[in-house]
Each structure stands twice: as structure tokens, then as C-alpha cells.
Design an enzyme around this catalytic site. Structure first.
Site, short mmCIF file in Angstrom:
data_model
loop_
_atom_site.label_atom_id
_atom_site.label_comp_id
_atom_site.label_asym_id
_atom_site.label_seq_id
_atom_site.Cartn_x
_atom_site.Cartn_y
_atom_site.Cartn_z
N ASP A 102 0.86 -1.06 0.06
CA ASP A 102 0.11 -0.03 0.01
C ASP A 102 1.04 1.23 0.16
O ASP A 102 1.84 1.32 0.69
CB ASP A 102 -1.09 0.03 1.02
CG ASP A 102 -2.44 -0.23 0.85
OD1 ASP A 102 -2.90 0.67 0.34
OD2 ASP A 102 -3.08 -1.20 1.23
N ASP A 204 -3.62 4.50 -2.30
CA ASP A 204 -4.85 4.59 -1.25
C ASP A 204 -5.29 6.16 -1.70
O ASP A 204 -4.49 6.95 -1.92
CB ASP A 204 -4.20 4.74 0.20
CG ASP A 204 -5.51 4.68 0.92
OD1 ASP A 204 -6.43 3.80 0.98
OD2 ASP A 204 -5.34 5.79 1.84
N GLU A 258 -6.34 3.21 -5.84
CA GLU A 258 -7.87 3.44 -5.41
C GLU A 258 -8.39 5.03 -5.70
O GLU A 258 -7.73 5.98 -5.61
CB GLU A 258 -7.92 3.15 -3.86
CG GLU A 258 -9.43 3.56 -3.10
CD GLU A 258 -9.26 3.50 -1.61
OE1 GLU A 258 -10.22 3.10 -1.06
OE2 GLU A 258 -8.36 3.94 -1.15
N HIS A 333 -10.78 -4.68 2.29
CA HIS A 333 -10.76 -4.45 3.56
C HIS A 333 -11.67 -3.26 4.20
O HIS A 333 -11.71 -2.98 5.22
CB HIS A 333 -9.36 -3.82 4.00
CG HIS A 333 -8.76 -2.71 3.46
ND1 HIS A 333 -8.66 -2.73 1.99
CD2 HIS A 333 -8.56 -1.47 3.79
CE1 HIS A 333 -8.09 -1.38 1.90
NE2 HIS A 333 -8.30 -0.78 2.68
N ASP A 334 -12.18 -2.59 3.07
CA ASP A 334 -13.17 -1.62 3.28
C ASP A 334 -14.78 -1.74 2.90
O ASP A 334 -15.49 -1.03 3.29
CB ASP A 334 -12.87 -0.20 2.40
CG ASP A 334 -11.41 0.43 2.93
OD1 ASP A 334 -11.45 0.49 4.04
OD2 ASP A 334 -10.77 1.15 1.99
#
Length: 564
Positions: A102, A204, A258, A333-334
């Protein structure tokens, strides 16, 4: 072999995402760690996946579970040491696995040394690493924060009588990309990891990094719809192009951004190969399908329709049909577990739902991303009490509802389906204590259904398990280039029970039929009358082919045919 294809490893790769806190604990502190991932590398290799995406393991005070970084070149002590990381990377390379980390550079932690210095004085050398608004200018123009109890993205800091900007938690101040010194700091951190041998970054909220530093009032067109505004910064593409020129182009790596707020219309601005920015990105159209349009984290009242689901994927496939490349994912994960969200996790339909969704991801064009536990059909935990939740997003929104005298019971009901914690429960390895994740109390509760067959050990030696279906389907994708590079055509677009499509590459053609319903369906596809449809794989042993062009589809059925 199709020699004319531009065959790239990140297009043919299959990604396995690991949330390290929840994967495997080896120290007995109830928190997953790097040695735990090392311990499970042979298992990961056995899945047939080729790339591991590792959620943040950098030094962090953990306000947002590692997405608040205080040292971009350090390893969080809870997860281990840099020596552990180096061992992980080396052992992955030995197994032919690539590592994507990430990159969290829209914001840092407020405990990062840059911010510690930045808030000391207005003339500090690091002041311009962050976005500040002097209080003598009055209240800054409204900006919305994801994780702030009051929804306010400006936080007053009395040390210098100024406000700083934070799109997320107040402990996650936004970095000022408009400062070239800050950008070079980021590029140097990226080089550090690439020189170690890391194979790429998932970036991210990368669409948010550019801001208008005049901080104008929110234009009326964005009122109540802040995300497209955040994703439309004036210098975004200049920064991404610079990042590519300065860093990415120097290494054989993959990038996936993202990208909330990015639309079909501007998608190729990010991934058209000629623009030299990113390889691919995650859009949010599917993740918004079952949500209230005005409330990012609220479930919509009516059920989503399969025709809506089909249109999202068909429209996005068309965008990348000639240029660029897409990414395919159903959870991470979100977002909640895919089998609970897009399938049916009841005991009757759980198996078919889990395997049908695996089939979908592995037969669509675009790099498929699987979240840990998806290969065994892990489900939402649906916590009953606020005390069980750990996520800052749920906890702060609960506080907001409570502060205004809202309906906290309705809020908890919503979170049972919407909460990010549904996706963060520990990996279910076996039927021992805590599902084999840890000998001690885990940082977050384990889903009780680990004792009911939803665990690796129970599925490992069952040829018909969700896990072994996943392995078979992964191998089929690898063996058939048309499932990777082939063109996509939607069939029966108005059918609300079955998603049917073909993938074609020159003389190779495949038909995929996927049921998203509890009901049986007789599907007639006129174009396949007189053609030989040979079943390659199905998730249900029942009779699947009635006669030419007519298919009997059972609940949550998945069928993959070769067409002669």
C-alpha cells in the site's frame, strides 16, 4: 499461443489481498504479523495466485489500522521488524510470488515527524508539507471528512492559531502535493521499497491528492456530493505523470490506484498507456450499488438488481476494450464480505454463492483481486453490539448519531451489512481455538462459523469444497488466454436472475452462465442453437444442459462452457 498479444505479468496475475492484522498471529498478542504470513506462504502458493497485496505494515499509531503512517520506511512493531519484512520478501520470491504494498500518501499520521514539525510554527521548514488555513481569515470553506465525528475536514490547532485539512481522521492530516519538496519525499520513499524488490503499489485514495490551494467554497454542483470534487483536483494528472516519469518507469512494477470519484468518462485519463500514469485502478460504481446515494455508508432500502450489476461491469469493460486495463474485485478491507453482499450466505446457498462469485471474477476481463478468506467463502460477522466494533469509521459515525439523538439501533442494523469490520475478522484456518488464528484473544472477534466448515483445514482435503473449486477455477483462467485477454459480450441483458456472457479470443470462445438468484431459470440463448457447448466447469452437479441453446440454471449456479 497468441503471439500478437501484449502479454504482461500484471494483466495475467491473480491478486490475493492480505490484511496483516487479521491473517495469522505467531507472537500470541492476538494480532497477525509478518511471520504469520511467512508461515502461510506455501498455502498461498497452493491457491495458484501470483501476487500478494499487503495492506499497510508501516510504522503507525493505528488510528485507522495502519492507514495513518508515521514512518514510511519503518515496520510497525506489532507486525515485526524490517528483518521480518526482508525475509517475507525473499521467501515470496523463492515461491514465484510478487509483492504489492500500500502507498498511503494523500495523508500521513499526525505523529509523522513532518507534521510534528509542521505544527510548531508558521515559518517551520515543514509547514508547507500540509494544508493550513490561518484562523485570522475566519472559518475555512466547508470540507467533509470521512472519519470526523462532526464531518468537518478542518481541525483547529491552537499552537499556530490555524486549521489543518484532513479528509479522513483528524489524526490523518492531508499532505500538500502542491509542494515539490513533499512530492520528492514521496518518490524517495517509493524508491526505497522498489530497491528492496517490491513489485508495485496499490495507491490509497490517489485520486484525492491534488487540491485547489485557494480552498474555494464548494461549488454548488458538488453540494452533498464531495467525492467527485475531491477527485477532480487541478494538478492530479500532472502529479501522476511526474510520479511515473521520476519513479515508476524505472522499474518493472504494477500500479493500481484506489480512485473514488473517477468515472467512465475520465477513466482513460488515468490508465491510457500513452499518458504514462497508472496501470489500473479501482472504481467504486459496484461498491455504491447497494448503498444510499447520499450516504456512502448506508445501505439502500430496496434490493439492488442484477441488471444494474451487469450494466456496471459491461460499461466498464467497454471503457477498457481498446486501451487501458481494468481491475475486478467484489470486496476488500473497506467493504463487506462478497458472499454475504452479492450472493446468499445462508446454509442452503452459501456454497454455490461463494463459488459462483469466484467464477465471475476469474472469467471477466481485468486483473482479479481476491481478499483473504474469499477462497473459503468467509462471511459477514454482523456484530450485534457497538462494543464489538473496532473500526474508527463505525465508532465515529455511531458517536455522531448518538450526539444528535438519532436511532442507534437502526444504525447498528445498518452496520451488520455495511461495516468494514465484517471484512476484518481473523482468517479461519481450522476448528481449533480462535480458528487457528491466535492462541490468545484476537484483536477482533472470530466469526463463529469457522466451526461449521468455513475454514481451510476442513476444506483442504474435500475435493468438492469452496477452496478446491477456487483452485480449479484459478488454473482454468491461467490455461485459457481468452479468459484474460478475450473480448466480452453480454447476453440476455434484461434477465434479472442470470448473468450470461461470452469471452472470445480469435477461434477460442467461452460461455459463462451465472445465477444470482434463489430461483431456478430456464435460459434460452438462440445464438447457441446448433452449436456444441461443452461444459468445462460447474459448481453444481445437477443436469445443466437441456438441449441446443436452452440451459437449466439452478440457484447461484455457475457454468463455464467452451464453444466449438
Amino acid at each position: 499461443m497468441k503471439e500478437h498479444l501484449e502479454r504482461l505479468w500484471w494483466k495475467e496475475g491473480i491478486v490475493y489481498q492480505i490484511y496483516p492484522r487479521s491473517f495469522q498471529d505467531t507472537t500470541g498478542n492476538g494480532i497477525g504479523d509478518l511471520q504469520g504470513i511467512i508461515k502461510r506462504l506455501d498455502y498461498i502458493k497452493s491457491l495458484g495466485v501470483t501476487i500478494i497485496w499487503l495492506n499497510p505494515v508501516y510504522t503507525s499509531p493505528n488510528d485507522d489500522n495502519g492507514y495513518d503512517i508515521s514512518d514510511y520506511r519503518g515496520i510497525m512493531s506489532e507486525f515485526g521488524t524490517m528483518e521480518d519484512f526482508d525475509q517475507l520478501l525473499e521467501e515470496m520470491k523463492q515461491r514465484g510470488l510478487k509483492l504489492v504494498m500500500d502507498l498511503v500518501v494523500n495523508h500521513s499520521s499526525d505523529e509523522h515527524q513532518w507534521f510534528v514539525e509542521s505544527r510548531k510554527s508558521r515559518d517551520n521548514p515543514f509547514r508547507d508539507y500540509y494544508h493550513w488555513w490561518p484562523a485570522e481569515k475566519g472559518i475555512p470553506p466547508k470540507r467533509w471528512s470521512y472519519f470526523d465525528v462532526e464531518g468537518n475536514a478542518w481541525k483547529y490547532d491552537e499552537t499556530t492559531n490555524a486549521y489543518y485539512l484532513h479528509y479522513f481522521s483528524e489524526k490523518q492530516p492531508d499532505l500538500k502535493w502542491e509542494n515539490p519538496k513533499l512530492r520528492e519525499e514521496v518518490y524517495n520513499a517509493m524508491r526505497f521499497w522498489f530497491e528492496k524488490g517490491v513489485d508495485g503499489f496499490r495507491m490509497d485514495v490517489i485520486s484525492f491528492i491534488s487540491k485547489d490551494t485557494n480552498y474555494p467554497e464548494l461549488p454548488q454542483e458538488y453540494e452533498g456530493n464531495f467525492v467527485p470534487f475531491y477527485a477532480n483536483g487541478p494538478n492530479l494528472h500532472e502529479y501522476l505523470n511526474e510520479m511515473n516519469n521520476e519513479v515508476l518507469s524505472k522499474y518493472d512494477v504494477m500500479t493500481v490506484g484506489e480512485a473514488p470519484g473517477v468515472t467512465l468518462k475520465n477513466a482513460l485519463d488515468f490508465v491510457d498507456e500513452d499518458r504514462k500514469e497508472l496501470n489500473m485502478f479501482f472504481h467504486f460504481d459496484l461498491m455504491s450499488l447497494d448503498r444510499d446515494g447520499d450516504e456512502v455508508f448506508m445501505m439502500r432500502k430496496d434490493k439492488w438488481k442484477l441488471t444494474e450489476f451487469k450494466k456496471i461491469h459491461t460499461d466498464w469493460d467497454a471503457v477498457f476494450s481498446e486501451k487501458g486495463w481494468g481491475s475486478m474485485y467484489l470486496n476488500n478491507h473497506d467493504f463487506p464480505r462478497s458472499v454475504s453482499r452479492w450472493g446468499d450466505d445462508s446454509k442452503t446457498h452459501w456454497y454455490n454463492s461463494a463459488t459462483m462469485l469466484q467464477t465471475f471474477l476469474l472469467t471477466m476481463r481485468g486483473t482479479p483481486y481476491f481478499y483473504y478468506g474469499e477462497e473459503i467463502g468467509m462471511t459477514n460477522i454482523r456484530f450485534q453490539n457497538i462494543t464489538d466494533y473496532k473500526d474508527i469509521n463505525t465508532l465515529n459515525r455511531y458517536a455522531s448519531v448518538k450526539n444528535v439523538g438519532g436511532d442507534v439501533s437502526a444504525f447498528i442494523e445498518n452496520e451488520k451489512d455495511a461495516s468494514r469490520d465484517n471484512a476484518r475478522t481473523p482468517m479461519q484456518w481450522d476448528t481449533s481455538k480462535n480458528a487457528g488464528f491466535s492462541d490468545e484473544k484476537p484483536w477482533i472477534k472470530v466469526n463463529d462459523n469457522y466451526a461449521e466448515g468455513i475454514n481451510v483445514a476442513s476444506q483442504e482435503n474435500d475435493r468438492g469444497s469452496v477452496l478446491n473449486y477456487f483452485r480449479k477455477m484459478v488454473q482454468i483462467r491461467k490455461d485459457h488466454l481468452a479468459l484474460i485477454y478475450g473480448s466480452y459480450e453480454l447476453l440476455a441483458p434484461d434477465n434479472e436472475r442470470v448473468y450470461a456472457y461470452t469471452r472470445t479470443l480469435e477461434e477460442d470462445k467461452y460461455l459463462i452462465l451465472l445465477s444470482f438468484s434463489r430461483e431456478r431459470e430456464i435460459l434460452t440463448l438462440e445464438q447457441f442453437k446448433g452449436q456444441n457447448a461443452k461444459l468445462l466447469l460447474a459448481n453444481d452437479d445437477a443436469v445443466v444442459h437441456v438441449k441446443d441453446g436452452v440451459f437449466k440454471v439452478r440457484p447461484y449456479h455457475a457454468m463455464l462452457y467452451t464453444i466449438d
